[in-house]
Write a protein that holds these residues in place. Structure first.
Motif, PDB file in Angstrom:
ATOM      1  N   PHE A  61       0.931  -1.233   0.064  1.00  0.00           N
ATOM      2  CA  PHE A  61      -0.124  -0.046   0.028  1.00  0.00           C
ATOM      3  C   PHE A  61       0.895   1.148   0.013  1.00  0.00           C
ATOM      4  O   PHE A  61       0.413   2.424  -0.005  1.00  0.00           O
ATOM      5  N   LYS A  62       2.239   1.233   0.066  1.00  0.00           N
ATOM      6  CA  LYS A  62       2.911   2.301   0.083  1.00  0.00           C
ATOM      7  C   LYS A  62       3.259   3.033  -1.310  1.00  0.00           C
ATOM      8  O   LYS A  62       3.445   2.248  -2.073  1.00  0.00           O
ATOM      9  N   ASN A  63       2.955   4.241  -1.628  1.00  0.00           N
ATOM     10  CA  ASN A  63       3.315   4.950  -2.578  1.00  0.00           C
ATOM     11  C   ASN A  63       2.401   4.158  -3.738  1.00  0.00           C
ATOM     12  O   ASN A  63       2.995   3.902  -4.930  1.00  0.00           O
ATOM     13  N   SER A  64       1.096   3.929  -3.703  1.00  0.00           N
ATOM     14  CA  SER A  64       0.370   2.968  -4.648  1.00  0.00           C
ATOM     15  C   SER A  64      -0.526   3.838  -5.326  1.00  0.00           C
ATOM     16  O   SER A  64      -1.546   3.803  -5.167  1.00  0.00           O
ATOM     17  N   SER A  65       0.100   4.752  -6.110  1.00  0.00           N
ATOM     18  CA  SER A  65      -0.877   5.181  -7.265  1.00  0.00           C
ATOM     19  C   SER A  65      -1.289   4.354  -8.349  1.00  0.00           C
ATOM     20  O   SER A  65      -0.470   3.447  -8.760  1.00  0.00           O
ATOM     21  N   SER A  66      -2.393   4.633  -8.894  1.00  0.00           N
ATOM     22  CA  SER A  66      -2.883   3.954  -9.860  1.00  0.00           C
ATOM     23  C   SER A  66      -3.405   4.675 -10.897  1.00  0.00           C
ATOM     24  O   SER A  66      -3.735   5.877 -10.913  1.00  0.00           O
ATOM     25  N   ALA A  67      -4.390   4.079 -11.676  1.00  0.00           N
ATOM     26  CA  ALA A  67      -5.198   4.851 -12.919  1.00  0.00           C
ATOM     27  C   ALA A  67      -6.522   5.431 -12.267  1.00  0.00           C
ATOM     28  O   ALA A  67      -6.830   6.253 -13.093  1.00  0.00           O
ATOM     29  N   MET A  68      -6.688   4.944 -11.139  1.00  0.00           N
ATOM     30  CA  MET A  68      -7.928   5.275 -10.566  1.00  0.00           C
ATOM     31  C   MET A  68      -7.866   6.639 -10.087  1.00  0.00           C
ATOM     32  O   MET A  68      -6.803   7.136  -9.574  1.00  0.00           O
ATOM     33  N   SER A  69      -9.089   7.393 -10.185  1.00  0.00           N
ATOM     34  CA  SER A  69      -8.860   8.909  -9.369  1.00  0.00           C
ATOM     35  C   SER A  69     -10.187   9.066  -8.779  1.00  0.00           C
ATOM     36  O   SER A  69     -11.268   8.724  -9.048  1.00  0.00           O
ATOM     37  N   LEU A  70      -9.944   9.935  -7.803  1.00  0.00           N
ATOM     38  CA  LEU A  70     -11.149  10.260  -7.030  1.00  0.00           C
ATOM     39  C   LEU A  70     -11.670  11.690  -7.667  1.00  0.00           C
ATOM     40  O   LEU A  70     -10.931  12.628  -7.765  1.00  0.00           O
ATOM     41  N   CYS A  71     -12.941  11.639  -8.346  1.00  0.00           N
ATOM     42  CA  CYS A  71     -13.362  13.034  -8.815  1.00  0.00           C
ATOM     43  C   CYS A  71     -14.326  13.540  -8.095  1.00  0.00           C
ATOM     44  O   CYS A  71     -15.430  13.168  -7.631  1.00  0.00           O
ATOM     45  N   LEU A  72     -14.152  14.906  -7.811  1.00  0.00           N
ATOM     46  CA  LEU A  72     -14.892  15.661  -7.022  1.00  0.00           C
ATOM     47  C   LEU A  72     -15.408  16.815  -7.865  1.00  0.00           C
ATOM     48  O   LEU A  72     -14.759  17.592  -8.218  1.00  0.00           O
ATOM     49  N   GLU A  73     -16.938  16.906  -7.973  1.00  0.00           N
ATOM     50  CA  GLU A  73     -17.391  18.231  -8.457  1.00  0.00           C
ATOM     51  C   GLU A  73     -17.386  19.303  -7.634  1.00  0.00           C
ATOM     52  O   GLU A  73     -18.174  19.013  -6.529  1.00  0.00           O
ATOM     53  N   VAL A  74     -17.206  20.490  -7.975  1.00  0.00           N
ATOM     54  CA  VAL A  74     -17.060  21.524  -7.272  1.00  0.00           C
ATOM     55  C   VAL A  74     -17.639  22.746  -7.842  1.00  0.00           C
ATOM     56  O   VAL A  74     -17.899  22.794  -8.979  1.00  0.00           O
ATOM     57  N   SER A  75     -18.395  23.504  -7.170  1.00  0.00           N
ATOM     58  CA  SER A  75     -19.265  24.644  -7.782  1.00  0.00           C
ATOM     59  C   SER A  75     -18.148  25.929  -8.003  1.00  0.00           C
ATOM     60  O   SER A  75     -18.570  26.780  -8.917  1.00  0.00           O
ATOM     61  N   ASP A  76     -17.101  25.882  -7.539  1.00  0.00           N
ATOM     62  CA  ASP A  76     -16.025  26.937  -7.893  1.00  0.00           C
ATOM     63  C   ASP A  76     -14.622  26.506  -7.919  1.00  0.00           C
ATOM     64  O   ASP A  76     -13.901  26.043  -6.687  1.00  0.00           O
ATOM     65  N   LEU A  77     -14.148  26.218  -9.079  1.00  0.00           N
ATOM     66  CA  LEU A  77     -13.120  25.360  -9.223  1.00  0.00           C
ATOM     67  C   LEU A  77     -11.817  26.415  -9.031  1.00  0.00           C
ATOM     68  O   LEU A  77     -10.801  26.045  -8.016  1.00  0.00           O
ATOM     69  N   GLU A  78     -11.632  27.602  -9.051  1.00  0.00           N
ATOM     70  CA  GLU A  78     -10.685  28.413  -8.425  1.00  0.00           C
ATOM     71  C   GLU A  78     -10.649  28.392  -7.066  1.00  0.00           C
ATOM     72  O   GLU A  78      -9.479  28.453  -6.573  1.00  0.00           O
ATOM     73  N   ASN A  79     -11.765  28.363  -6.312  1.00  0.00           N
ATOM     74  CA  ASN A  79     -11.704  28.389  -4.797  1.00  0.00           C
ATOM     75  C   ASN A  79     -11.442  27.044  -4.445  1.00  0.00           C
ATOM     76  O   ASN A  79     -10.468  26.976  -3.446  1.00  0.00           O
ATOM     77  N   ALA A  80     -11.507  25.897  -5.074  1.00  0.00           N
ATOM     78  CA  ALA A  80     -11.064  24.478  -4.833  1.00  0.00           C
ATOM     79  C   ALA A  80      -9.352  24.404  -4.822  1.00  0.00           C
ATOM     80  O   ALA A  80      -8.944  23.864  -4.025  1.00  0.00           O
ATOM     81  N   ILE A  81      -9.180  25.308  -6.012  1.00  0.00           N
ATOM     82  CA  ILE A  81      -7.762  25.210  -6.061  1.00  0.00           C
ATOM     83  C   ILE A  81      -6.962  26.130  -5.075  1.00  0.00           C
ATOM     84  O   ILE A  81      -5.988  25.560  -4.175  1.00  0.00           O
ATOM     85  N   ALA A  82      -7.525  27.083  -4.632  1.00  0.00           N
ATOM     86  CA  ALA A  82      -7.004  28.095  -3.424  1.00  0.00           C
ATOM     87  C   ALA A  82      -7.028  27.221  -2.143  1.00  0.00           C
ATOM     88  O   ALA A  82      -5.992  27.333  -1.377  1.00  0.00           O
ATOM     89  N   GLN A  83      -7.968  26.414  -2.141  1.00  0.00           N
ATOM     90  CA  GLN A  83      -7.981  25.523  -0.745  1.00  0.00           C
ATOM     91  C   GLN A  83      -7.111  24.475  -0.784  1.00  0.00           C
ATOM     92  O   GLN A  83      -6.380  24.385   0.168  1.00  0.00           O
ATOM     93  N   LEU A  84      -6.781  23.743  -1.930  1.00  0.00           N
ATOM     94  CA  LEU A  84      -5.667  22.999  -1.910  1.00  0.00           C
ATOM     95  C   LEU A  84      -4.344  23.176  -1.656  1.00  0.00           C
ATOM     96  O   LEU A  84      -3.505  23.038  -1.081  1.00  0.00           O
ATOM     97  N   THR A  85      -4.228  24.602  -2.379  1.00  0.00           N
ATOM     98  CA  THR A  85      -2.904  25.422  -2.320  1.00  0.00           C
ATOM     99  C   THR A  85      -2.789  25.837  -0.515  1.00  0.00           C
ATOM    100  O   THR A  85      -1.631  25.616  -0.135  1.00  0.00           O
ATOM    101  N   ASP A  86      -3.679  26.199   0.045  1.00  0.00           N
ATOM    102  CA  ASP A  86      -3.619  26.570   1.365  1.00  0.00           C
ATOM    103  C   ASP A  86      -3.259  25.414   2.380  1.00  0.00           C
ATOM    104  O   ASP A  86      -2.591  25.425   3.255  1.00  0.00           O
ATOM    105  N   LEU A  87      -3.783  24.171   1.713  1.00  0.00           N
ATOM    106  CA  LEU A  87      -3.383  22.891   2.561  1.00  0.00           C
ATOM    107  C   LEU A  87      -2.144  22.162   2.216  1.00  0.00           C
ATOM    108  O   LEU A  87      -1.654  21.561   2.962  1.00  0.00           O
TER     109      LEU A  87
END
Length: 122
Positions: A61-87
């Motif tokens: 399970f260590k560093n196990s990236s795969s072709a699967m993605s978690l897709c999240l629909e957001v109402s404001d993409l710019e705000n979501a990007i800012a939140q990820l950046t803040d995190l």
């Protein structure tokens, strides 16, 4: 033989469970509805997201990236990007335009791929 499924949800394995639970709690703005030292679960509209600490076979399970993605629909993409950046996890690329709207790829602390998208409303 009939395959009958009554429920489905996504789970992520995390050696450092607390770090991933904190990340998703801050990103989603919600607390887990269930949280133990080995498992946490978030309830999203239309999806349960489970995060578990593997008891056995941890190296797989260590560093196990795969072709699967978690897709999240957001109402404001710019705000979501800012939140990820803040995190502390800014998306490494640019906003893309797809048939369904705008999207960007990002990654959680464990390297799982996230696709955040804002629907074009078509």
């Amino acid at each position: 033989m009939d395959f009958s499924c009554s429920s489905a949800f996504v789970t992520l394995a995390a050696i450092d469970l607390e770090k991933l639970v904190l990340f998703y709690g801050n990103l989603l703005g919600i607390k887990p509805r269930h949280y133990t030292p080995s498992y946490a679960e978030f309830q999203l509209p239309g999806l349960r997201l489970g995060i578990f600490r593997p008891k056995i076979h941890q190296p797989e399970f260590k560093n196990s990236s795969s072709a699967m993605s978690l897709c999240l629909e957001v109402s404001d993409l710019e705000n979501a990007i800012a939140q990820l950046t803040d995190l502390g996890y800014p998306p490494p690329g640019e906003i893309l335009t797809a048939a369904h709207g705008k999207e960007i790829y990002a990654y959680d602390p464990q390297g799982n791929r996230l696709i955040l998208y804002q629907s074009s409303g078509k």
